[in-house]
Write a protein that holds these residues in place. Structure first.
Motif, PDB file in Angstrom:
ATOM      1  N   UNK A  15      -6.129   2.513  -5.837  1.00  0.00           N
ATOM      2  CA  UNK A  15      -5.352   3.544  -5.159  1.00  0.00           C
ATOM      3  C   UNK A  15      -4.323   3.000  -4.168  1.00  0.00           C
ATOM      4  N   UNK A  16      -4.242   1.681  -4.051  1.00  0.00           N
ATOM      5  CA  UNK A  16      -3.267   1.108  -3.135  1.00  0.00           C
ATOM      6  C   UNK A  16      -3.540   1.460  -1.685  1.00  0.00           C
ATOM      7  N   UNK A  17      -4.797   1.337  -1.273  1.00  0.00           N
ATOM      8  CA  UNK A  17      -5.189   1.711   0.090  1.00  0.00           C
ATOM      9  C   UNK A  17      -5.632   0.481   0.887  1.00  0.00           C
ATOM     10  N   UNK A  42     -12.324  12.100  -9.216  1.00  0.00           N
ATOM     11  CA  UNK A  42     -12.455  13.562  -9.253  1.00  0.00           C
ATOM     12  C   UNK A  42     -12.289  14.188  -7.869  1.00  0.00           C
ATOM     13  N   UNK A  43     -12.379  13.357  -6.829  1.00  0.00           N
ATOM     14  CA  UNK A  43     -12.314  13.889  -5.457  1.00  0.00           C
ATOM     15  C   UNK A  43     -11.234  13.176  -4.650  1.00  0.00           C
ATOM     16  N   UNK A  44     -10.145  12.809  -5.305  1.00  0.00           N
ATOM     17  CA  UNK A  44      -9.081  12.063  -4.624  1.00  0.00           C
ATOM     18  C   UNK A  44      -8.546  12.797  -3.384  1.00  0.00           C
ATOM     19  N   UNK A  45      -8.382  14.096  -3.507  1.00  0.00           N
ATOM     20  CA  UNK A  45      -7.846  14.867  -2.381  1.00  0.00           C
ATOM     21  C   UNK A  45      -8.799  14.850  -1.195  1.00  0.00           C
ATOM     22  N   UNK A  46     -10.092  14.931  -1.481  1.00  0.00           N
ATOM     23  CA  UNK A  46     -11.086  14.928  -0.399  1.00  0.00           C
ATOM     24  C   UNK A  46     -11.041  13.614   0.374  1.00  0.00           C
ATOM     25  N   UNK A  47     -10.890  12.510  -0.343  1.00  0.00           N
ATOM     26  CA  UNK A  47     -10.836  11.196   0.299  1.00  0.00           C
ATOM     27  C   UNK A  47      -9.460  10.919   0.902  1.00  0.00           C
ATOM     28  N   UNK A  48      -8.443  11.530   0.349  1.00  0.00           N
ATOM     29  CA  UNK A  48      -7.093  11.269   0.843  1.00  0.00           C
ATOM     30  C   UNK A  48      -6.439  10.092   0.147  1.00  0.00           C
ATOM     31  N   UNK A  49      -6.859   9.792  -1.090  1.00  0.00           N
ATOM     32  CA  UNK A  49      -6.256   8.679  -1.838  1.00  0.00           C
ATOM     33  C   UNK A  49      -4.832   9.035  -2.249  1.00  0.00           C
ATOM     34  N   UNK A  78       0.835  -1.196   0.000  1.00  0.00           N
ATOM     35  CA  UNK A  78       0.000   0.000   0.000  1.00  0.00           C
ATOM     36  C   UNK A  78       0.867   1.242   0.000  1.00  0.00           C
ATOM     37  N   UNK A  79       0.426   2.249  -0.713  1.00  0.00           N
ATOM     38  CA  UNK A  79       1.177   3.501  -0.784  1.00  0.00           C
ATOM     39  C   UNK A  79       0.626   4.518   0.205  1.00  0.00           C
ATOM     40  N   UNK A  80      -0.302   4.074   1.049  1.00  0.00           N
ATOM     41  CA  UNK A  80      -0.975   4.994   1.964  1.00  0.00           C
ATOM     42  C   UNK A  80      -1.132   4.308   3.319  1.00  0.00           C
ATOM     43  N   UNK A  81      -0.671   4.957   4.379  1.00  0.00           N
ATOM     44  CA  UNK A  81      -0.766   4.367   5.717  1.00  0.00           C
ATOM     45  C   UNK A  81      -2.160   4.514   6.323  1.00  0.00           C
TER      46      UNK A  81
END
Length: 373
Positions: free
Chosen positions: A137-139, A366-373, A104-107
């Motif tokens: 998104x590797x989450x 379209x909302x990746x930043x909002x979700x934190x992806x 995963x690229x996201x903790x």
């Protein structure tokens, strides 16, 4: 003496006959229901829809889906029992398996809540919304969805999570994917307050417990189902308003919409207090927008129009959007038009085949930043 023996014999035979009849009354409906379920496992119309032509697992998925069992759980009302299948796997806590990328690229952790659409009716584990997002998104995603859940049940589930010492409670993203069940459940004519879809049934079982009616309850339920089937529509009347009434009761419609928004507000506050990000999504439904549903015209799906279910969403979705802007203090996204266009994705009025979840990626992207992806 012979007369006494004959009398005793007659009495015994009559008792045996009475017990046999009672046995048939009690066990017969259970056997019939079991046989019906076995047939239903094979004949579920959704597995033969054009959406599934490229997927060999469709029939197996709906067989497994029909065999799932549910148990009562305090606070959240119900949860599915553990299950291991080819397309569906559920752990002891009722959590469906989510496919995750190896690295995963996201903790952060992403917790997804909602009804059967989030849970993944119509798709195997690898194609649920959390699984698709996890791979894209590797989450690290967890699927807390459950069939029939309204937003209030998801809120109670979220409270359970925050009181569990084994769950990370900071820096995560909480996603509520709602709309369909709150409308379809709370707009039923017999519901005048915040209730789950099973409240009436559970009350009926409780009232009949340890009474004679409890013994014959399976027979009563089977009789109701037979009457419904014989009507040709699963109902005894088809007049609009007999089953749903938010379209004709403006006050009730406003209450249902506000309750959903207020529930999202409370979930958002709870998430923020625990250091988490919260996003509420108004989910797609076939009655809103312009999706292609030509594959459903000759199926059970059309019954919903005769019941007036379409009118409930037409009345409620604009109100939900309105109150989310006016009363909401949370991140709100409207995904109700996610499936508009020529591509066929719906398998009934709310659930979709895998193609739909891949289309949904466009909205999330379209909302990746909002979700934190």
């Amino acid at each position: 003496m012979k007369k006494i023996k004959s009398f005793v014999l007659i009495i015994s035979i009559n008792l045996l006959l009475i017990l046999s009849i009672l046995g048939l009354i009690v066990t017969g409906p259970i056997l019939v229901k079991s046989l019906h379920t076995s047939t239903k496992k094979i004949t579920n119309y959704r597995a033969s829809l054009s959406n599934y032509k490229e997927f060999r697992w469709a029939e197996q998925h709906f067989r497994e889906f029909a065999s799932l069992k549910t148990e009562y759980r305090d606070f959240i009302a119900w949860r599915r029992l553990s299950f291991q299948g080819e397309t569906i796997n559920i752990d002891a806590d009722g959590i469906r398996k989510t496919f995750r990328t190896v690295a995963t690229s996201n903790d952060k952790e992403f917790h997804f809540f909602g009804g059967s659409t989030m849970w993944g009716t119509g798709v195997p584990d690898e194609y649920t919304i959390p699984s698709v997002l996890s791979k894209e998104y590797g989450i690290k995603a967890t699927n807390y969805g459950e069939s029939g859940y309204i937003a209030r049940q998801s809120l109670d589930m979220l409270i359970n999570i925050y009181t569990d010492d084994n769950v990370s409670k900071s820096g995560n993203t909480i996603v509520f994917f709602d709309g369909v069940n709150d409308v379809a459940t709370l707009c039923r004519y017999e519901i005048n307050k915040l209730s789950t879809s099973q409240e009436t049934r559970l009350n009926a079982i409780q009232d009949s417990y340890l009474s004679w009616s409890y013994i014959v309850l399976p027979a009563i339920e089977l009789t109701k189902k037979l009457k419904e089937k014989m009507s040709g529509l699963g109902i005894t009347k088809v007049d609009k308003g007999e089953y749903y009434n938010c379209d004709s009761n403006r006050k009730k419609a406003e209450t249902v919409a506000k309750n959903l928004v207020r529930t999202w507000n409370m979930a958002s506050i709870l998430a923020q207090e625990n250091g988490d990000n919260f996003v509420a999504i108004l989910q797609p439904v076939s009655f809103i927008g312009s999706p292609n549903i030509e594959n459903l015209y000759d199926t059970e799906f059309m019954q919903n129009y005769k019941l007036g279910l379409d009118s409930q969403f037409e009345a409620l979705y604009p109100l939900i959007k309105k109150y989310s802007k006016e009363l909401g203090t949370f991140n709100f996204l409207d995904f109700s038009d996610a499936y508009d266009g020529e591509k066929i994705v719906y398998i009934d009025y709310a659930h979709v085949s895998p193609q739909g979840h891949f289309l949904l990626l466009n909205k999330f992207d379209k909302h990746k930043k909002l979700f934190g992806f």
